[in-house]
Design an enzyme around this catalytic site. Sequence first.
Site, short mmCIF file in Angstrom:
data_model
loop_
_atom_site.label_atom_id
_atom_site.label_comp_id
_atom_site.label_asym_id
_atom_site.label_seq_id
_atom_site.Cartn_x
_atom_site.Cartn_y
_atom_site.Cartn_z
N ASP A 1 6.09 -0.24 -4.25
CA ASP A 1 5.61 0.37 -3.00
C ASP A 1 6.36 1.65 -2.64
O ASP A 1 6.36 2.07 -1.48
CB ASP A 1 5.74 -0.63 -1.85
CG ASP A 1 4.57 -1.59 -1.75
OD1 ASP A 1 3.49 -1.26 -2.28
OD2 ASP A 1 4.73 -2.68 -1.17
N LYS B 1 5.05 4.39 -0.30
CA LYS B 1 4.97 4.26 1.16
C LYS B 1 5.86 5.24 1.89
O LYS B 1 5.73 5.42 3.11
CB LYS B 1 5.32 2.83 1.58
CG LYS B 1 4.23 1.80 1.25
CD LYS B 1 4.62 0.42 1.71
CE LYS B 1 3.51 -0.59 1.41
NZ LYS B 1 3.88 -1.97 1.81
#
Length: 528
Positions: A385, A388
């Site tokens: 991730d 992000k």
Amino acid sequence: MNDISGTEPVEMSDILHFADEDTSDIKKTNIPPKWKIMIVDDEEEVHDVTKMVLGDVEYKGTGLTFLHAYSVSDTIRLMNEHPDTALILLDVVMERDDSGLKIIKYIREELKNNFVRIVIRTGQPGEAPEKKVIVDYDINDYKEKTELTSQKLFSTVIASLRSFENLVTIDNNRRGLEKIIEASTKLYEPQSLHDFSKDTLINLQSLFKLNDGIFDDNISGFIAERDGIGYNVVAVIGGYDNSEYSKPRDIITDEITEFIRRASQSKKRFYFDEFRYIDILQSSTGKEIVIYFTSKIPFNQSDRYLTEILSSNISGIYENICLTKEIEETQKEILTTLGEVVETRSKETGFHVTRVAEYSRHLALQYGLSEGEAELIKQASPMHDIGKVGIHDNILNKPGKLSPEEFEIIKTHTTIGYEILKQSKRKLLKAAAIIALQHHERYDGKGYPAGLQGEEIHIYGRITCLADVFDALGNDRVYKKAWALKDILDYIKKERGKHFDPALVDIFLDTLDDILTIHDSHKDARTK
């Protein structure tokens, strides 16, 4: 035939005559003979007399063993069977006047054997004049049988054995140096500490065997790494490689521990006693390994010389391995920390990336990927991730449902992460780029960002997808509460072949106990 101990020549000129000389200084031993002496002569009495005179001789504590040849064909056969023959006492005239000369050419030119010492003994020097034979043929000495007393024969044999031994030692050292070059080239290739240790033991063993002609069961060794409270055995060879030792640590007895202590206090580059060799290597990163060998046969000077050369190379290679490992550990820590920073920013659970990494490694191994590849996925998955960082907090931490427009923005974290990582040439970051891009793809093709389907999705992406969803559903998020385990399992079963790779779902369910053990080992502080 005259008395062989007398001073008068024998009647047959082709049979050896020995003067009555004192041979009391010739050593005697019960040790089985080792040095091979080939007697080549068509007269049986020559064989008998030679064996009688030399039968009790030994050189460096080892006696003689005799090979008997009576013709050219006998000699050729025996030399093919015994290429380690040290000395040939060779008659020239046998079936033909030049039989011995033909044998010399065969040994030197056909067999390419330049080690065996060849001493011509002839009773008919006129058939093979010394000057011509010495110049034209590769021999080491020329004697007329009538001039050979027992003492002169003894001197000739000992000188020949010494010469043979020196040649073999030089050749062994040459081959040993070749082995060191070959070993160093291989050892410098990137490898784990275990593989490096095993290769090191094999190469050291081959050096010792090369110089001493010893067998595998006569030599044993291990490499152990200091682990704070003692030493942990990394690799073994020879006698230590058996079921006698239920735990590797059992190998290091109190006696060996004391030997290690003495070697460490000696401050030498490495330490030998008659039957044992030890080297203690320390890296600049604080790591330490012990290389230990023991032999049933004493180590010789050549062993020490060659080992010193190889040991210097091993020390440098070990330092490189430790530095590489330090870099890799630092790299792993940085990646995990970055992953945790992203998760913290999005107000997600603290151990999410750690759990996803462990789930991913477990699934990879059960799926059939190698230990190395499973470890790669574990190290790369914390970055799934990372994209992000490019998503605004208002969207990333919105407590309610996202609008279609906001969801489109949140989906871009996959491509943002990929763009961040894709330029790297490092294997680890390449894997992380794949995972960042594909961990939201679905097996049925309804995922994002590319709508890949089935095995179009990289196995890294398919594994991380299942690991990520399982952990996300089981823990609180800003937009939802944690699901019950039963509900999570029902969802995973329902999405088999849709959201998730069916093979991975089956592995997940079959090894659920292992999955839950990983979860319980890395609970978030507020859920413990």
